[in-house]
Design a protein around this motif. Structure first.
Motif, PDB file in Angstrom:
ATOM      1  N   TYR A 236      -3.049   2.838   2.743  1.00  0.00           N
ATOM      2  CA  TYR A 236      -2.474   3.892   1.907  1.00  0.00           C
ATOM      3  C   TYR A 236      -3.431   5.076   1.792  1.00  0.00           C
ATOM      4  O   TYR A 236      -4.620   4.984   2.095  1.00  0.00           O
ATOM      5  N   ARG A 237      -2.870   6.195   1.327  1.00  0.00           N
ATOM      6  CA  ARG A 237      -3.668   7.371   0.981  1.00  0.00           C
ATOM      7  C   ARG A 237      -3.657   7.534  -0.528  1.00  0.00           C
ATOM      8  O   ARG A 237      -2.612   7.408  -1.168  1.00  0.00           O
ATOM      9  N   ALA A 238      -4.821   7.818  -1.091  1.00  0.00           N
ATOM     10  CA  ALA A 238      -4.925   7.998  -2.534  1.00  0.00           C
ATOM     11  C   ALA A 238      -6.240   8.696  -2.866  1.00  0.00           C
ATOM     12  O   ALA A 238      -7.144   8.775  -2.019  1.00  0.00           O
ATOM     13  N   ALA A 239      -6.330   9.179  -4.097  1.00  0.00           N
ATOM     14  CA  ALA A 239      -7.558   9.852  -4.525  1.00  0.00           C
ATOM     15  C   ALA A 239      -8.711   8.862  -4.646  1.00  0.00           C
ATOM     16  O   ALA A 239      -9.887   9.225  -4.489  1.00  0.00           O
ATOM     17  N   GLU A 248     -12.520   1.821   2.856  1.00  0.00           N
ATOM     18  CA  GLU A 248     -12.170   3.227   3.089  1.00  0.00           C
ATOM     19  C   GLU A 248     -12.297   3.503   4.586  1.00  0.00           C
ATOM     20  O   GLU A 248     -13.398   3.489   5.149  1.00  0.00           O
ATOM     21  N   LEU A 249     -11.167   3.712   5.256  1.00  0.00           N
ATOM     22  CA  LEU A 249     -11.141   3.926   6.697  1.00  0.00           C
ATOM     23  C   LEU A 249     -11.612   5.329   7.051  1.00  0.00           C
ATOM     24  O   LEU A 249     -12.292   5.549   8.043  1.00  0.00           O
ATOM     25  N   ARG A 250     -11.187   6.282   6.269  1.00  0.00           N
ATOM     26  CA  ARG A 250     -11.627   7.675   6.350  1.00  0.00           C
ATOM     27  C   ARG A 250     -11.408   8.286   4.974  1.00  0.00           C
ATOM     28  O   ARG A 250     -10.838   7.617   4.113  1.00  0.00           O
ATOM     29  N   GLU A 251     -11.860   9.496   4.773  1.00  0.00           N
ATOM     30  CA  GLU A 251     -11.774  10.075   3.448  1.00  0.00           C
ATOM     31  C   GLU A 251     -10.331  10.077   2.921  1.00  0.00           C
ATOM     32  O   GLU A 251      -9.429  10.644   3.535  1.00  0.00           O
ATOM     33  N   PHE A 254      -7.286   4.256   2.653  1.00  0.00           N
ATOM     34  CA  PHE A 254      -7.837   2.943   2.328  1.00  0.00           C
ATOM     35  C   PHE A 254      -6.984   1.809   2.909  1.00  0.00           C
ATOM     36  O   PHE A 254      -5.807   1.998   3.214  1.00  0.00           O
ATOM     37  N   GLU A 255      -7.618   0.643   2.991  1.00  0.00           N
ATOM     38  CA  GLU A 255      -6.937  -0.552   3.489  1.00  0.00           C
ATOM     39  C   GLU A 255      -7.433  -1.745   2.694  1.00  0.00           C
ATOM     40  O   GLU A 255      -8.637  -1.888   2.452  1.00  0.00           O
ATOM     41  N   GLU A 256      -6.509  -2.613   2.287  1.00  0.00           N
ATOM     42  CA  GLU A 256      -6.907  -3.816   1.571  1.00  0.00           C
ATOM     43  C   GLU A 256      -5.911  -4.939   1.851  1.00  0.00           C
ATOM     44  O   GLU A 256      -4.762  -4.692   2.218  1.00  0.00           O
ATOM     45  N   GLU A 257      -6.377  -6.170   1.669  1.00  0.00           N
ATOM     46  CA  GLU A 257      -5.532  -7.343   1.899  1.00  0.00           C
ATOM     47  C   GLU A 257      -4.994  -7.840   0.566  1.00  0.00           C
ATOM     48  O   GLU A 257      -5.744  -7.993  -0.392  1.00  0.00           O
ATOM     49  N   ARG A 258      -3.690  -8.109   0.540  1.00  0.00           N
ATOM     50  CA  ARG A 258      -3.036  -8.600  -0.680  1.00  0.00           C
ATOM     51  C   ARG A 258      -2.049  -9.716  -0.332  1.00  0.00           C
ATOM     52  O   ARG A 258      -1.553  -9.799   0.787  1.00  0.00           O
ATOM     53  N   SER A 259      -1.737 -10.539  -1.339  1.00  0.00           N
ATOM     54  CA  SER A 259      -0.734 -11.585  -1.151  1.00  0.00           C
ATOM     55  C   SER A 259       0.656 -10.996  -1.330  1.00  0.00           C
ATOM     56  O   SER A 259       0.821  -9.902  -1.880  1.00  0.00           O
ATOM     57  N   ASP A 260       1.669 -11.748  -0.897  1.00  0.00           N
ATOM     58  CA  ASP A 260       3.040 -11.248  -1.017  1.00  0.00           C
ATOM     59  C   ASP A 260       3.447 -11.086  -2.480  1.00  0.00           C
ATOM     60  O   ASP A 260       4.212 -10.189  -2.831  1.00  0.00           O
ATOM     61  N   THR A 261       2.903 -11.925  -3.372  1.00  0.00           N
ATOM     62  CA  THR A 261       3.248 -11.816  -4.786  1.00  0.00           C
ATOM     63  C   THR A 261       2.595 -10.592  -5.440  1.00  0.00           C
ATOM     64  O   THR A 261       3.072 -10.100  -6.463  1.00  0.00           O
ATOM     65  N   GLU A 262       1.505 -10.102  -4.854  1.00  0.00           N
ATOM     66  CA  GLU A 262       0.806  -8.940  -5.402  1.00  0.00           C
ATOM     67  C   GLU A 262       1.412  -7.616  -4.944  1.00  0.00           C
ATOM     68  O   GLU A 262       1.180  -6.572  -5.563  1.00  0.00           O
ATOM     69  N   LEU A 263       2.162  -7.652  -3.856  1.00  0.00           N
ATOM     70  CA  LEU A 263       2.645  -6.411  -3.258  1.00  0.00           C
ATOM     71  C   LEU A 263       3.443  -5.528  -4.224  1.00  0.00           C
ATOM     72  O   LEU A 263       3.207  -4.317  -4.281  1.00  0.00           O
ATOM     73  N   ARG A 273      -0.173   6.483  -9.291  1.00  0.00           N
ATOM     74  CA  ARG A 273      -1.380   7.288  -9.062  1.00  0.00           C
ATOM     75  C   ARG A 273      -1.107   8.479  -8.142  1.00  0.00           C
ATOM     76  O   ARG A 273      -2.019   9.242  -7.821  1.00  0.00           O
ATOM     77  N   GLY A 274       0.139   8.594  -7.678  1.00  0.00           N
ATOM     78  CA  GLY A 274       0.468   9.692  -6.784  1.00  0.00           C
ATOM     79  C   GLY A 274       0.004   9.486  -5.361  1.00  0.00           C
ATOM     80  O   GLY A 274      -0.128  10.448  -4.592  1.00  0.00           O
ATOM     81  N   GLY A 275      -0.228   8.236  -4.985  1.00  0.00           N
ATOM     82  CA  GLY A 275      -0.666   7.929  -3.617  1.00  0.00           C
ATOM     83  C   GLY A 275       0.510   7.792  -2.666  1.00  0.00           C
ATOM     84  O   GLY A 275       1.680   7.883  -3.071  1.00  0.00           O
ATOM     85  N   HIS A 276       0.210   7.548  -1.400  1.00  0.00           N
ATOM     86  CA  HIS A 276       1.249   7.432  -0.368  1.00  0.00           C
ATOM     87  C   HIS A 276       0.996   6.179   0.468  1.00  0.00           C
ATOM     88  O   HIS A 276      -0.109   5.982   0.994  1.00  0.00           O
ATOM     89  N   LEU A 277       2.013   5.326   0.565  1.00  0.00           N
ATOM     90  CA  LEU A 277       1.921   4.133   1.386  1.00  0.00           C
ATOM     91  C   LEU A 277       2.016   4.521   2.862  1.00  0.00           C
ATOM     92  O   LEU A 277       2.895   5.284   3.259  1.00  0.00           O
TER      93      LEU A 277
END
Length: 301
Positions: A236-239, A248-251, A254-263, A273-277
């Motif tokens: 995703y992209r976020a502040a 953090e892949l680039r400024e 971001f990338e993170e691992e989550r379970s299906d129940t957390e999604l 937060r105004g981010g973008h998937l």
């Protein structure tokens, strides 16, 4: 019917003062008719040696190799087998049409529609427009397509391909993958090596992972998908990162691992937060298994 069978195949080479190098260690696998078998491993793992053994280019090995039930040491076993090396060496003064006609002649195939048949395969690989141009004038990717057309024009029952997607642009890779998928549906068998793991994952029915001459594991896409099936990689992209462990892949990305129940909660927080998937994909892929093998975390057979 079994198209290709390796039974406890081992091969070592003399390596000067350092003694011997074990290129293959009791390798066992089979490839059935209508099956695509992808062979994956780092450079020097034993992929090319495996191909040379099955084609009897190397014959001083331990164990047994059979092609359609016939020993690979018997020249008759290679009838109907087509091979495309990683760097095809085609006669540069010939044209693609002449190369394909030569293939038919070498395989003893006679057709009344020879020219139309050859041109059909050149068109299938989107290179009909260079049918009468000299090989030396063609790009690397175009020469790779000529070599693949050269293999397909003889209607082989088993295709042996060493890095068949090497040198191809994305359009070329899609064309080749589509043709190989159709060949498989028609009952053809394919054994191929590739470093393009995404394409291996797309077309292979099973994957063999070889490392330091040892066939570490053989898996199917279904088995691959079953590993940690409840875990996903969210990009995703976020502040700022959503979780402390996110990478953090680039400024701002971001990338993170989550379970299906957390999604659901993650996606809701991202929206707040105004981010973008960007993407959500399974945590386990051919690439992740490949690197686990290199890191010594090989999965069980």
């Amino acid at each position: 019917m079994t198209a290709l069978q390796f039974s406890s195949v081992s091969k070592s080479f003399v390596a000067g003062r350092s003694g011997t190098v074990q290129a293959l260690r009791r390798v066992d696998f089979t490839v059935d008719e209508g099956e695509v078998f992808g062979f994956v491993g780092p450079n020097g793992a034993g992929k090319s040696t495996t191909i040379k053994v099955m084609l009897d280019i190397i014959d001083d090995y331990e164990g047994e190799v059979r092609l359609y039930g016939v020993s690979a040491r018997d020249a008759a076993s290679r009838k109907g087998i087509a091979y495309v090396p990683e760097s095809p060496a085609l006669y540069e003064q010939f044209t693609p049409m002449e190369i394909l006609r030569m293939a038919l002649s070498m395989y003893g195939i006679r057709r009344d529609d020879e020219d139309a048949w050859c041109r059909r395969w050149l068109e299938r690989f989107s290179i009909g427009h260079v049918a009468d141009r000299r090989i030396r004038l063609l790009s690397k990717g175009t020469v790779q397509r000529v070599a693949l057309a050269h293999a397909m024009v003889v209607s082989p029952r088993l295709l042996v391909l060493d890095e068949p997607l090497s040198g191809l642009d994305p359009v070329g890779r899609k064309d080749v993958v589509d043709i190989l998928s159709e060949y498989k549906r028609e009952g053809g068998a394919i054994f191929f090596t590739s470093h393009v793991l995404h394409d291996v994952e797309r077309i292979a029915d099973r994957f063999g992972f070889i490392h330091k001459g040892e066939l570490v594991t053989i898996r199917s896409p279904r088995e691959l998908a079953a590993d940690r099936a409840d875990r996903y990689i969210v990009r995703y992209r976020a502040a700022a990162r959503l979780a402390e462990g996110a990478t953090e892949l680039r400024e701002g990305e971001f990338e993170e691992e989550r379970s299906d129940t957390e999604l659901p909660a993650v996606l809701a927080e991202l929206q707040n937060r105004g981010g973008h998937l960007l993407t959500v994909k399974p945590a386990v892929s051919l690439e992740t298994v490949f690197f686990k093998i290199l890191e010594g975390e090989a999965p069980a057979r």
